[in-house]
Design a protein around this motif. Structure first.
Motif, short mmCIF file in Angstrom:
data_model
loop_
_atom_site.label_atom_id
_atom_site.label_comp_id
_atom_site.label_asym_id
_atom_site.label_seq_id
_atom_site.Cartn_x
_atom_site.Cartn_y
_atom_site.Cartn_z
N ARG A 1 0.86 -1.18 0.00
CA ARG A 1 0.00 0.00 0.00
C ARG A 1 0.89 1.23 0.00
N LEU B 1 -1.18 -1.76 -4.29
CA LEU B 1 -0.30 -2.08 -5.41
C LEU B 1 0.07 -3.56 -5.34
N GLY C 1 17.92 -2.27 -7.54
CA GLY C 1 17.13 -1.60 -8.57
C GLY C 1 17.34 -0.10 -8.55
N GLY D 1 9.38 -2.23 2.24
CA GLY D 1 8.16 -2.74 1.65
C GLY D 1 7.09 -1.69 1.63
N ALA E 1 5.02 1.30 2.36
CA ALA E 1 4.86 2.55 1.63
C ALA E 1 5.99 2.79 0.62
N TRP F 1 8.52 0.96 -0.80
CA TRP F 1 8.74 0.10 -1.95
C TRP F 1 7.66 0.41 -3.00
N GLY F 2 6.44 0.50 -2.50
CA GLY F 2 5.34 0.80 -3.40
C GLY F 2 5.55 2.07 -4.17
N ARG F 3 5.99 3.10 -3.48
CA ARG F 3 6.16 4.39 -4.14
C ARG F 3 7.25 4.34 -5.20
N MET G 1 8.31 1.66 -6.62
CA MET G 1 7.84 0.76 -7.67
C MET G 1 6.99 1.54 -8.65
N ALA G 2 6.10 2.37 -8.11
CA ALA G 2 5.19 3.13 -8.96
C ALA G 2 6.01 4.00 -9.90
N CYS H 1 7.76 1.82 -12.52
CA CYS H 1 6.93 1.18 -13.52
C CYS H 1 6.29 2.17 -14.46
#
Lengths: 166, 434
Positions: A49, A55, B381, B402, B404, B406-408, B410-411, B414
């Motif tokens: 999240r 996500l 990465g 992970g 928050a 990682w998601g950010r 990743m966004a 991608c």
């Protein structure tokens, strides 16, 4: 070749996909038995999240795949469906694949010192995560087919907007 | 088109696959100096202690290479870049249109007074590992010179076989190339916990023999260490002689351009023999890792078959290494200290785990993880993509960036934000068409 796509706006973050993934990769393939298994079945996709959005992070089966290129033991290979497959008997637990995966979707079975990753459910027509998703946020489709659907939706939005202005 | 590849390992095989991917009809020939089929060189230490079987040591070639001619025991004597011909040790002349030099590297040797080269083992080729296995049978004590990656791995393998093992290292820490002081100390304790004797800041001055057989070594401190056999693991050097004799530019390795072509037209180089640029600093570097060899082989092979793929450069340090059961990851500029030039460092030590990230302004340029390698892929990465880090550095170091973070990132990676990771095939996320 089909791949797993994600509709970000549809994911509620329920993690049904994770549960289905772990169950599919358990010895019993049954949720109620799977929870008691040792070693514990592992899921291979991760719902995170960020900024108020959910996500689901899945393995892309990249081509070229960093994990496959980093494997020093020949444990990773690409199958005829384009998926990057991990062969446990050759894995030595050096974690090279884990080190190079920018999506963080190569996990560890610590007890057995083995890497674990998505195999797109080789025995199934549709991966377990996709079947389990209640909102169809995960889609298993051919890239072309998926893109064309996205275009259709976008076209609808544009036409709708144009109609409002006339 | 006639493609010839010299060297039957990581780079050569990756190149053959890439060539076949673009050119279905050209003839591909791989020449190997060794008489055995392709194997996974990094697995050799595990072969010594039997954790990897004979079968698992050898490579399984992909279907696409069935039409490739692989010649074992074929040593190339000379390359004639004018006539585009190779001459083999057997006297045979082979023509080529495109040539890949992926001859790898050799173990450096040490000259120790009283010791014939044949009495010292190195760990580089199949013949070496067979010889070490033979020497270990019936032996009680082994001595390893050099506490680098290969030296410590060999020491652990022999220890697991039940031998008494001593390691002599001239530097002041173990695996100096990839660990800083703190990381080395943890690994050192791990090795000592397994009963390996470490002699740091020592060199071997001489050898003692009984009845013509090695009985032990004398250190510069006058100390005598008993040993039935000696392994030297003091680094590698690129096998660039073939290219050099043919007039190609050689610095440390065979110099390549951004398409991995050497200074001779139509001749490419990949793997441990090739010199490319450091992805972070842009300096010339011979990466010497399996991962870089496969990447370079893939790019060079594609280019040999007509593609124009640029190789962005390699990380000279990018290693995941489990030693004495301690998982470790070292990527990029792990040695930088707070205040060195533009670098800032965040680190965390908890018992026998140690995690350190090195930043150059907003960019992550190094990650050193010992005992706890969580999120290694995430750091790798960020380092490779050169994505600026906007969030808190301490949070980035957290065991699970992970959630928050990682998601950010990743966004961003991608394509939901700025574009990067373009070399990854990422047909993900509904908003972003494949």
């Amino acid at each position: 070749m089909k791949e797993v796509f994600v509709h970000l706006d549809r994911c509620m973050g329920c993690r049904s996909c994770q549960l289905a993934c772990a169950t599919e990769h358990s010895a019993s393939k049954n949720l109620f038995q799977a929870v008691t298994e040792t070693p514990q079945p592992r899921y291979r996709l991760y719902v995170e999240r960020a900024d108020g959005k959910n996500l689901p992070i899945t393995c892309r089966h990249c081509d070229p795949a960093p994990c496959l290129e980093a494997c020093i033991a020949g444990a990773l290979s690409r199958d005829d469906k384009g998926a990057v497959i991990h062969q446990e008997s050759r894995c030595i637990g050096c974690w090279s694949c884990l080190m190079v995966c920018p999506y963080g979707v190569v996990g560890r079975k610590q007890e057995e010192r083995l890497a674990v990753k998505c195999d797109r459910c080789r025995d199934r027509d549709v991966p377990a995560c996709v079947s389990a998703c209640p909102t169809k946020a995960l889609v298993y489709a051919d890239p072309e087919e998926f893109a064309s659907k996205v275009r259709k939706v976008q076209a609808g939005i544009i036409v709708g907007a144009m109609a409002q202005h006339t | 088109m006639r493609y010839v590849i010299i060297g039957n390992s990581a780079a050569g095989i990756a190149a053959a696959q890439a060539i076949r991917g673009r050119d279905k009809h050209g003839s591909i020939m791989i020449l190997s100096k060794e008489t055995c089929s392709a194997y996974y060189r990094p697995l050799m230490p595990l072969f010594i202690d039997g954790r990897v079987s004979d079968d698992a040591l050898y490579q399984v070639l992909p279907q696409s290479l069935l039409s490739t001619e692989i010649r074992l025991g074929a040593e190339v004597r000379m390359i004639d870049t004018e006539c585009k011909e190779l001459s083999l040790a057997s006297g045979e002349i082979l023509p080529y249109d495109r040539l890949l030099i992926s001859t790898g590297s050799s173990a450096q040797r040490l000259s120790i007074p009283g010791l014939e080269p044949s009495e010292v083992h190195v760990l580089r080729n199949m013949a070496d590992v067979e010889a070490i296995k033979l020497a270990a049978e019936g032996a009680d004590r082994a001595l390893v010179i050099g506490a680098g990656r290969v030296g410590t791995k060999a020491a652990m393998a022999l220890r697991r076989r039940g031998l008494d093992v001593a390691v002599v290292e001239q530097g002041d820490r173990v695996v100096p190339f990839q660990f800083d002081d703190k990381a080395s100390q943890i690994v050192r304790r791990g090795l000592e916990g397994w009963g390996i004797q470490l002699h740091l800041e020592r060199t071997v001055r001489g050898i003692e023999k009984v009845d013509g057989k090695v009985a032990g070594v004398v250190l510069d401190s006058e100390e005598f260490l008993k040993a039935d056999f000696v392994i030297v693991a003091v680094g590698i050097k690129p096998n660039a002689d073939l290219g050099k004799q043919a007039g190609m530019l050689v610095r440390t390795g065979l110099v390549t351009d951004r398409f991995l072509q050497t200074t001779a037209p139509g001749v490419y180089a990949a793997g441990d023999v090739a010199e490319t640029v450091d992805l972070i600093t842009g300096e010339n570097v011979v990466p010497g890792t399996w991962t870089a060899a496969v990447e370079m082989g893939r790019v060079a092979g594609g280019n040999m078959a007509g593609a124009k793929h640029e190789y962005p450069g390699a990380l000279p340090l990018q290693n995941s290494f489990v030693i004495a059961n301690i998982p470790t990851v070292s990527i990029g500029m792990v040695h930088a200290r707070e205040g060195d030039g533009p670098y800032t460092v965040v680190s965390e030590t908890r018992g026998e785990t140690y995690r350190k990230l090195v930043f150059s302004e907003k960019l992550l340029v190094g990650a050193l993880l010992v005992g706890d390698i969580d999120a290694a892929g995430f750091y790798n990465g960020l380092i490779k993509a050169g994505t600026p880090v906007e969030s808190s550095r301490e949070k980035l170091l957290d065991r699970r960036p992970g959630h928050a973070l990682w998601g950010r990132h990743m966004a961003t990676a991608c394509g939901l934000g700025s574009q990067s990771h373009t070399n990854f095939h990422a047909p993900v996320f509904g908003h972003n068409e494949p």
